[in-house]
Design an enzyme around this catalytic site. Structure first.
Site, mmCIF file in Angstrom:
data_model
loop_
_atom_site.group_PDB
_atom_site.id
_atom_site.type_symbol
_atom_site.label_atom_id
_atom_site.label_comp_id
_atom_site.label_asym_id
_atom_site.label_seq_id
_atom_site.Cartn_x
_atom_site.Cartn_y
_atom_site.Cartn_z
ATOM 1 N N LEU A 79 2.928 -4.326 -3.249
ATOM 2 C CA LEU A 79 2.045 -3.442 -4.004
ATOM 3 C C LEU A 79 2.573 -2.011 -4.018
ATOM 4 O O LEU A 79 3.313 -1.585 -3.125
ATOM 5 C CB LEU A 79 0.641 -3.456 -3.401
ATOM 6 C CG LEU A 79 -0.022 -4.828 -3.206
ATOM 7 C CD1 LEU A 79 -1.414 -4.652 -2.611
ATOM 8 C CD2 LEU A 79 -0.073 -5.598 -4.511
ATOM 9 N N ASP A 80 2.168 -1.261 -5.053
ATOM 10 C CA ASP A 80 2.499 0.162 -5.108
ATOM 11 C C ASP A 80 1.282 0.980 -4.683
ATOM 12 O O ASP A 80 0.293 0.433 -4.180
ATOM 13 C CB ASP A 80 2.978 0.552 -6.515
ATOM 14 C CG ASP A 80 1.913 0.309 -7.580
ATOM 15 O OD1 ASP A 80 0.731 0.131 -7.235
ATOM 16 O OD2 ASP A 80 2.280 0.288 -8.773
ATOM 17 N N GLN A 81 1.345 2.299 -4.868
ATOM 18 C CA GLN A 81 0.265 3.166 -4.414
ATOM 19 C C GLN A 81 -1.021 2.980 -5.199
ATOM 20 O O GLN A 81 -2.079 3.454 -4.794
ATOM 21 C CB GLN A 81 0.701 4.643 -4.478
ATOM 22 C CG GLN A 81 0.930 5.188 -5.881
ATOM 23 C CD GLN A 81 2.361 5.038 -6.331
ATOM 24 O OE1 GLN A 81 3.022 4.047 -6.004
ATOM 25 N NE2 GLN A 81 2.855 6.026 -7.069
ATOM 26 N N VAL A 84 -1.516 -2.355 -7.101
ATOM 27 C CA VAL A 84 -1.069 -3.475 -7.935
ATOM 28 C C VAL A 84 0.402 -3.744 -7.631
ATOM 29 O O VAL A 84 1.094 -2.912 -7.029
ATOM 30 C CB VAL A 84 -1.264 -3.186 -9.441
ATOM 31 C CG1 VAL A 84 -2.740 -2.995 -9.761
ATOM 32 C CG2 VAL A 84 -0.458 -1.961 -9.876
#
Length: 204
Positions: A79-81, A84
């Protein structure tokens, strides 16, 4: 004196002609019915055994109609910040699908690498349709859609399970390289395995 000869006032540059980039025709999602809006329930069996209108011949450069399915689940570190799956991770999903597809055909990528040759990805285009989040289960669908003596073209599709919401479509080109990283013809034994697989998949 030298500056006078190369000054912009004495140089007339040709007018650049800008051509619009060539855009390939869009690839339709492998569904047995027109694509519906996201979150519309559809049968898993119907999507698993989907076919294109006609069987495609690899030897003729047209590819195949069957898709190979690989089911995966999103892991937290992907996941990113924003919570997602990071865009770059989808390329790994596609790669995993291709490797599993080759294993199904009977081609082991590690064995190919030990010979010094490789099937290297030269192009990959991704179209993002919806995000995946932690814990989501999804299916990667892969097939060979075309090719030539030295390259293979792959179609990839990702659907979120269990409702088969479209997540991503991608198209990639892989080139067979020799030990000096130069494009060469795909070895006969590899093409033979692909052709045999296609014959087995051909509808009776």
């Amino acid at each position: 004196m030298l500056q006078a000869f190369i000054s912009p006032a004495h140089v007339r540059l040709p007018t650049a002609r800008v051509q619009a980039p060539f855009l390939p025709p869009p690839v339709a999602f492998p569904t047995t019915q027109p694509l519906m809006p996201p979150r519309v329930l559809r049968s898993l069996a119907a999507v698993r055994r989907c076919r294109s209108p006609a069987f495609l011949d690899l030897n003729g450069g047209k590819g195949m109609s069957e898709f190979h399915d690989v089911e995966l689940q999103v892991r937290d570190y992907e996941l990113d910040q924003y919570g997602v799956v990071n865009n770059a991770v989808y390329a790994s999903y596609c790669q995993h699908g291709r490797h599993e597809f080759f294993e199904r055909i009977g081609i082991n990528c590690d064995e190919v690498a030990r010979t010094g040759e490789s099937l290297a990805l030269s192009e990959l285009s991704l179209k993002f349709l919806a995000p995946l989040r932690s814990g989501d289960k999804f299916v990667v669908k892969v097939r060979i859609s075309g090719g030539s003596a030295v390259r293979l073209i792959f179609d990839h599709f990702i659907f979120k399970l269990p409702n088969h919401e479209p997540i991503l479509e991608a198209k990639g080109t892989a080139v067979w390289l020799d030990k000096n990283y130069r494009p060469v013809r795909i070895p006969p034994e590899m093409r033979s395995k692909m052709a045999q697989f296609l014959r087995q998949e051909e509808p009776k």
